[in-house]
Design an enzyme around this catalytic site. Structure first.
Site, PDB file in Angstrom:
ATOM      1  N   HIS A   9      -0.006   1.250 -13.369  1.00  0.00           N
ATOM      2  CA  HIS A   9       0.664   0.052 -13.876  1.00  0.00           C
ATOM      3  C   HIS A   9       2.140   0.377 -14.108  1.00  0.00           C
ATOM      4  O   HIS A   9       2.456   1.354 -14.797  1.00  0.00           O
ATOM      5  CB  HIS A   9       0.003  -0.414 -15.177  1.00  0.00           C
ATOM      6  CG  HIS A   9       0.640  -1.649 -15.712  1.00  0.00           C
ATOM      7  ND1 HIS A   9       0.429  -2.886 -15.142  1.00  0.00           N
ATOM      8  CD2 HIS A   9       1.523  -1.839 -16.728  1.00  0.00           C
ATOM      9  CE1 HIS A   9       1.146  -3.790 -15.799  1.00  0.00           C
ATOM     10  NE2 HIS A   9       1.819  -3.178 -16.757  1.00  0.00           N
ATOM     11  N   GLY A  67       0.783  -1.242   0.000  1.00  0.00           N
ATOM     12  CA  GLY A  67       0.000   0.000   0.000  1.00  0.00           C
ATOM     13  C   GLY A  67       0.812   1.288   0.000  1.00  0.00           C
ATOM     14  O   GLY A  67       0.360   2.294   0.546  1.00  0.00           O
ATOM     15  N   SER A  68       1.979   1.294  -0.649  1.00  0.00           N
ATOM     16  CA  SER A  68       2.734   2.553  -0.637  1.00  0.00           C
ATOM     17  C   SER A  68       2.049   3.623  -1.486  1.00  0.00           C
ATOM     18  O   SER A  68       2.110   4.815  -1.155  1.00  0.00           O
ATOM     19  CB  SER A  68       4.189   2.337  -1.082  1.00  0.00           C
ATOM     20  OG  SER A  68       4.282   2.132  -2.467  1.00  0.00           O
ATOM     21  N   ASN A  69       1.393   3.240  -2.563  1.00  0.00           N
ATOM     22  CA  ASN A  69       0.629   4.245  -3.325  1.00  0.00           C
ATOM     23  C   ASN A  69      -0.544   4.765  -2.507  1.00  0.00           C
ATOM     24  O   ASN A  69      -0.865   5.958  -2.547  1.00  0.00           O
ATOM     25  CB  ASN A  69       0.150   3.657  -4.654  1.00  0.00           C
ATOM     26  CG  ASN A  69       1.237   3.710  -5.714  1.00  0.00           C
ATOM     27  OD1 ASN A  69       1.554   4.773  -6.230  1.00  0.00           O
ATOM     28  ND2 ASN A  69       1.828   2.553  -6.011  1.00  0.00           N
ATOM     29  N   ARG A 103     -15.597 -14.948  -9.932  1.00  0.00           N
ATOM     30  CA  ARG A 103     -15.080 -13.574  -9.962  1.00  0.00           C
ATOM     31  C   ARG A 103     -16.227 -12.572  -9.919  1.00  0.00           C
ATOM     32  O   ARG A 103     -16.132 -11.523  -9.285  1.00  0.00           O
ATOM     33  CB  ARG A 103     -14.254 -13.338 -11.244  1.00  0.00           C
ATOM     34  CG  ARG A 103     -12.914 -14.015 -11.235  1.00  0.00           C
ATOM     35  CD  ARG A 103     -12.084 -13.574 -12.441  1.00  0.00           C
ATOM     36  NE  ARG A 103     -10.870 -14.365 -12.541  1.00  0.00           N
ATOM     37  CZ  ARG A 103      -9.712 -14.071 -11.935  1.00  0.00           C
ATOM     38  NH1 ARG A 103      -9.609 -13.005 -11.192  1.00  0.00           N
ATOM     39  NH2 ARG A 103      -8.660 -14.845 -12.079  1.00  0.00           N
ATOM     40  N   THR A 141     -10.643  -0.211 -18.125  1.00  0.00           N
ATOM     41  CA  THR A 141     -11.710  -0.759 -18.966  1.00  0.00           C
ATOM     42  C   THR A 141     -11.595  -2.284 -18.897  1.00  0.00           C
ATOM     43  O   THR A 141     -10.725  -2.808 -18.178  1.00  0.00           O
ATOM     44  CB  THR A 141     -11.561  -0.286 -20.426  1.00  0.00           C
ATOM     45  OG1 THR A 141     -10.314  -0.778 -20.920  1.00  0.00           O
ATOM     46  CG2 THR A 141     -11.614   1.227 -20.538  1.00  0.00           C
ATOM     47  N   GLU A 156     -10.302  -4.281 -20.860  1.00  0.00           N
ATOM     48  CA  GLU A 156      -9.035  -4.809 -21.360  1.00  0.00           C
ATOM     49  C   GLU A 156      -7.954  -4.683 -20.288  1.00  0.00           C
ATOM     50  O   GLU A 156      -7.683  -3.556 -19.824  1.00  0.00           O
ATOM     51  CB  GLU A 156      -8.638  -3.994 -22.601  1.00  0.00           C
ATOM     52  CG  GLU A 156      -7.613  -4.675 -23.460  1.00  0.00           C
ATOM     53  CD  GLU A 156      -7.160  -3.738 -24.588  1.00  0.00           C
ATOM     54  OE1 GLU A 156      -6.027  -3.901 -25.044  1.00  0.00           O
ATOM     55  OE2 GLU A 156      -7.927  -2.836 -24.961  1.00  0.00           O
ATOM     56  N   LEU A 157      -7.345  -5.763 -19.905  1.00  0.00           N
ATOM     57  CA  LEU A 157      -6.380  -5.753 -18.797  1.00  0.00           C
ATOM     58  C   LEU A 157      -5.218  -4.791 -19.077  1.00  0.00           C
ATOM     59  O   LEU A 157      -4.506  -4.945 -20.075  1.00  0.00           O
ATOM     60  CB  LEU A 157      -5.835  -7.170 -18.562  1.00  0.00           C
ATOM     61  CG  LEU A 157      -4.820  -7.287 -17.421  1.00  0.00           C
ATOM     62  CD1 LEU A 157      -5.465  -7.035 -16.071  1.00  0.00           C
ATOM     63  CD2 LEU A 157      -4.131  -8.640 -17.444  1.00  0.00           C
ATOM     64  N   ASP A 158      -5.051  -3.819 -18.179  1.00  0.00           N
ATOM     65  CA  ASP A 158      -4.005  -2.795 -18.320  1.00  0.00           C
ATOM     66  C   ASP A 158      -4.103  -2.082 -19.680  1.00  0.00           C
ATOM     67  O   ASP A 158      -3.110  -1.543 -20.177  1.00  0.00           O
ATOM     68  CB  ASP A 158      -2.595  -3.394 -18.144  1.00  0.00           C
ATOM     69  CG  ASP A 158      -2.408  -4.009 -16.757  1.00  0.00           C
ATOM     70  OD1 ASP A 158      -2.976  -3.470 -15.795  1.00  0.00           O
ATOM     71  OD2 ASP A 158      -1.704  -5.035 -16.654  1.00  0.00           O
TER      72      ASP A 158
END
Ligand code: GRF
Length: 228
Positions: free
Chosen positions: A117, A20-22, A73, A149, A151-153
């Site tokens: 990312h 969790g640094s962000n 999921r 969205t 689409e992954l990354d």
């Protein structure tokens, strides 16, 4: 009366899976008045995420929705959406959240969902980004904040910071330099959203009504003063 009292701080939720640094960078940005947000919830899929304790120390509400407790999921995502709605979240920040989200989650928060990312997207979606940049012999690495969205990354980039690769770099030394940039650009992109300047449309990401480049804006020190 200052201008900021005219509008209540935007309710923001942060999703984490690890240290969790962000998330801490967001907490600090709020504390020093750089981000007019109210972090209403830090949510994790991982009960052992170190960041949960750091959020609690800062007096922020935390919750765990453990993906292992759900059969699919979609069911896991629906439970998270319910928890985030309960918290009144109007912006959702993925900060090292390590589960792939389905459209159940993404449609619920479309246009209000950001991720960071650690690569210069569209290069290296997925995992092990720094090692992949080193293996490819790249001269630079970096990090991208983008809208999420399906689409992954792959959602439209907003802001990107570049970091030169130095001789002798390992994935760890590179990650240590990239994370410093992460902590600058993520709260900044969120600030634009909170100010109502950032939007997602079918055409891509827009800042102040202008479509952002396909790799997002290039971060440089002072960009916040110019753009803010
Ligand atoms: C960061 O490198 C971020 O870019 C990636 O996951 C890592 C999370 O680190 N998505 P932290 O938990 O914020 O310290």
């Amino acid at each position: 009366m200052s201008q900021t009292t005219a509008r209540p701080a935007l309710p923001v939720a942060i999703l984490i899976s690890g240290r969790g640094s962000n998330m801490v960078a967001f907490i600090e940005a709020v504390a020093v008045g750089q981000l007019d947000a109210n972090i209403t919830l830090v949510l994790s899929n991982n009960p052992d995420a170190a960041g949960l304790a750091r959020a609690r120390e800062a007096g922020i509400a935390t919750a765990v929705v453990n993906h292992r407790d759900y059969d699919s999921r979609e069911a896991f995502d629906a439970a998270m959406v319910a928890r985030l709605r309960e918290a009144g979240a109007e912006l959702v920040i993925l900060a090292g959240f390590m589960r792939i989200l389905t459209s159940v989650f993404i449609t619920a928060f479309r246009g209000r969902l950001l991720n960071i990312h650690p690569s210069l997207l569209p290069k290296y979606p997925g995992l092990n980004t720094h090692q992949r940049a080193l293996d490819a012999g790249d001269s630079e690495a970096g990090v991208t904040v983008h809208f999420v969205t399906e689409e992954l990354d792959g959602g439209p980039p907003i802001l990107q910071a570049r970091v030169p690769i130095q001789r002798g770099d390992t994935a760890d030394t590179l990650a240590a330099r990239v994370i410093v940039e992460e902590h600058k650009i993520y709260p900044l992109a969120a600030r634009w959203f909170v100010q109502g300047r950032l939007a997602l449309s079918e055409q891509g990401a827009f800042l102040d009504g202008e479509r952002l480049p396909d790799t997002g804006l290039a971060y440089r020190p002072g960009l916040d003063e110019v753009a803010g």
